[in-house]
Design an enzyme around this catalytic site. Structure first.
Site, PDB file in Angstrom:
ATOM      1  N   HIS A  13     -21.591 -37.614  12.174  1.00 55.32           N
ATOM      2  CA  HIS A  13     -22.350 -37.919  13.383  1.00 55.32           C
ATOM      3  C   HIS A  13     -21.724 -39.055  14.183  1.00 55.32           C
ATOM      4  O   HIS A  13     -22.075 -39.254  15.349  1.00 55.32           O
ATOM      5  CB  HIS A  13     -23.817 -38.234  13.042  1.00 55.32           C
ATOM      6  CG  HIS A  13     -24.062 -39.564  12.426  1.00 55.32           C
ATOM      7  ND1 HIS A  13     -24.246 -39.755  11.073  1.00 55.32           N
ATOM      8  CD2 HIS A  13     -24.167 -40.797  12.972  1.00 55.32           C
ATOM      9  CE1 HIS A  13     -24.468 -41.024  10.817  1.00 55.32           C
ATOM     10  NE2 HIS A  13     -24.414 -41.685  11.955  1.00 55.32           N
ATOM     11  N   ASP A  64     -22.448 -34.507   6.521  1.00 52.03           N
ATOM     12  CA  ASP A  64     -22.308 -35.647   7.435  1.00 52.03           C
ATOM     13  C   ASP A  64     -21.089 -36.502   7.089  1.00 52.03           C
ATOM     14  O   ASP A  64     -21.151 -37.722   7.104  1.00 52.03           O
ATOM     15  CB  ASP A  64     -23.572 -36.514   7.430  1.00 52.03           C
ATOM     16  CG  ASP A  64     -23.594 -37.503   8.595  1.00 52.03           C
ATOM     17  OD1 ASP A  64     -22.909 -37.250   9.599  1.00 52.03           O
ATOM     18  OD2 ASP A  64     -24.273 -38.540   8.475  1.00 52.03           O
ATOM     19  N   SER A  78     -22.911 -46.860  10.126  1.00 56.49           N
ATOM     20  CA  SER A  78     -22.694 -45.468   9.722  1.00 56.49           C
ATOM     21  C   SER A  78     -21.224 -45.199   9.460  1.00 56.49           C
ATOM     22  O   SER A  78     -20.364 -45.513  10.285  1.00 56.49           O
ATOM     23  CB  SER A  78     -23.192 -44.516  10.809  1.00 56.49           C
ATOM     24  OG  SER A  78     -24.592 -44.526  10.878  1.00 56.49           O
TER      25      SER A  78
END
EC number: 3.4.21.107
Length: 516
Positions: A153, A183, A256
């Protein structure tokens, strides 16, 4: 005088000693008397130390010092900058239709020109300027030749990628591959010198172990936070790889794709998501376990994509109610809710209601375990599947296919004017598909009592009941008859096969008058 003084002094000391001795004798005699008196009232009971309950005590560990760890791993962690082109439709989406065809002399023309927004006749005369958005995340080197792991993402939609090292060097990167289901993504940078890198941990961390997160929260590269592993095996609704580590190290936007280290400097997880009402850290973060990341990254490095085995079934857990409604002694296995058409499962003869117990002798208790095991095999691999059907256990060989792209889910509809029939024990109102105006096979749920047992099990208006206790139903009367039959058999619950859009699942609804 001198002799007398010494004598008097000795006498004083001696007298004091005698006085003390007498007091001790009286005290001892008194104590003995009390002890004897007490013995006359009740005997004294001595409890062995081993029989006494003791609280749990654990030697407190020394406070950790992560200075050496941080110095070693910091150069391996990078910031990831992603540049993506803003599509023309995206640029126009926020403009009301009345302003999209403004004449050139409109007062708002200057405003739109300043912000580069296409509009009016000028848009027809010249091509619009390209506009770009930039986002940031984190990543880390896993090899000395420049492979960088991050989240899917983070790079999704990106056209240009830049790696910023801990020393501030900016390096152009290319996207090797990404995998939405896990992911995870893999980037590659080129450099004249070899890069410092880290390795994935071989063993999963235990709950309570220290972890250190390093990343780029809010654009603040090189930020270090620490905490512990709060839980393992967390399911956050992200897909088949829902097996996250929960950590309480401070993780925010921009973290992230960054690593979570153990005290050895090994990567135990890839930070991926947080739970937060405000968007900031509240002590609940989720990391993709190293054991999952290693295989995915290996596949991406090899050919830029991930291929997974596919069975072609919709599945759900075997709950206590479902086990009871089927007459099972345990909740082991994974229930097949639907067999999709033209799939390996269909070719192998699987049916809705089968319970898959093992794949190549590996137990699969629950949808997550089965999905992970099947996805771990390559397409065209033959596997042996052990399953339960109607009281018998059998084994068959299945040649797996390749998992297809995800499809959008359709929603069911209902008719407000449908002529319904009430099934009191379930707390639902039903109608035939024709009455509900739905092109489906089965009985349509038109209303649900919010206080009834069906609502407690997640039945919603628009759901379609296709089977009750393994028997196909087409009218509300069919449903009522099978519910009554299950009650007569002394079942505590009745098993419904329910379709919601493109998804099919089994729901066991308790029967109010079932035997306890």
């Amino acid at each position: 005088m001198k002799l007398t003084k010494n004598t008097n002094s000795n006498v004083v000391s001696l007298s004091a000693a005698k006085t003390t001795s007498k007091r001790r004798s009286r005290l001892l005699n008194g104590t003995m008397a009390l002890a004897i008196a007490g013995a006359m009232v009740a005997p004294l009971t001595l409890v062995p130390a081993s029989a006494q309950a003791e609280p749990v005590r654990v030697k407190a560990p020394a406070m950790p010092n992560f200075v050496g760890l941080v110095d070693a791993v910091r150069p391996t962690v990078v910031s990831v900058r992603v540049r993506s082109e803003v599509k023309e439709d995206d640029r126009m989406s926020g403009i009301p239709p009345m302003f999209r065809d403004m004449p050139e002399d409109h007062p708002l023309q200057k405003f739109f020109r300043e912000f580069g927004i296409p509009h009016g006749e000028s848009q027809q005369k010249k091509a619009p300027r390209k506009r770009f958005d930039q986002s940031q995340g984190s990543g880390f080197f896993i090899s000395d030749d420049g492979f960088v792991v991050t989240n899917e993402h983070v790079v999704n939609g990106g056209t240009e990628f830049t790696i910023v090292t801990s020393e501030g060097d900016e390096l152009e990167a290319t996207l090797v591959g990404s995998d939405k289901r896990s992911d995870l993504a893999l980037l590659k940078v080129e450099g004249k010198e070899k890069f410092q890198y880290v390795a994935f941990a071989e063993e999963a961390p235990l709950v309570g172990e220290w972890v250190v997160a390093v990343g780029n929260p809010f654009g603040l590269g090189g930020t270090v936070t620490s905490g512990i592993v709060s839980a393992r095996g967390r399911d956050i609704g992200a897909g088949i790889y829902d097996d996250f580590l929960q950590i309480d190290a401070s993780v925010n936007r921009g973290n992230s794709g960054g690593p979570a280290f153990n005290v050895k400097g090994e990567v135990v997880g890839v930070n991926s998501a947080i739970v937060s009402p405000s968007g900031g850290n509240v002590g609940i973060a989720f990391a993709i376990p190293a054991q999952t990341a290693k295989k995915i990254i290996s596949d991406l490095k090899e050919d830029g994509s991930v291929t997974r085995g596919w069975l072609g079934v919709q599945i759900q857990p075997v709950t206590k109610d479902i086990a009871e409604s089927l007459g099972l002694d345990s909740e082991n296995g994974t229930l097949v809710a639907e067999v999709q058409g033209d799939t390996p499962a269909k070719a192998a003869g699987f049916q809705a209601g089968d319970i898959i117990l093992k794949v190549n002798d590996e137990e699969v208790n629950g949808p997550r375990e089965l999905a992970k095991v099947i996805a771990g095999y390559s397409p065209n691999t033959e596997v042996e599947i052990t399953y339960w059907r109607n009281g018998d256990i059998d084994t068959t060989t299945v040649k797996l296919g390749a998992i297809p792209e995800e499809k959008n889910q359709a929603s069911a509809t209902k008719s407000k004017d449908a002529n319904t029939a009430l099934v009191d024990s379930l707390g639902i109102e039903l109608a035939t598909a024709e009455q509900a105006g739905a092109d489906v096979e089965g009985v349509v749920v038109t209303q649900v009592d919010p206080d009834g047992p069906a609502a407690d099990k997640g039945i919603t208006p628009g759901s379609v009941i296709t089977e009750v206790a393994g028997i196909k139903v087409v009218t509300p009367t069919d449903v009522a008859e099978q519910v009554e039959k299950a009650r007569e058999q002394g079942r505590k619950a009745v098993l419904l096969r329910v379709t919601r859009g493109d998804n099919t699942l089994f729901v066991a609804i308790p029967l109010e008058n079932g035997d306890n």
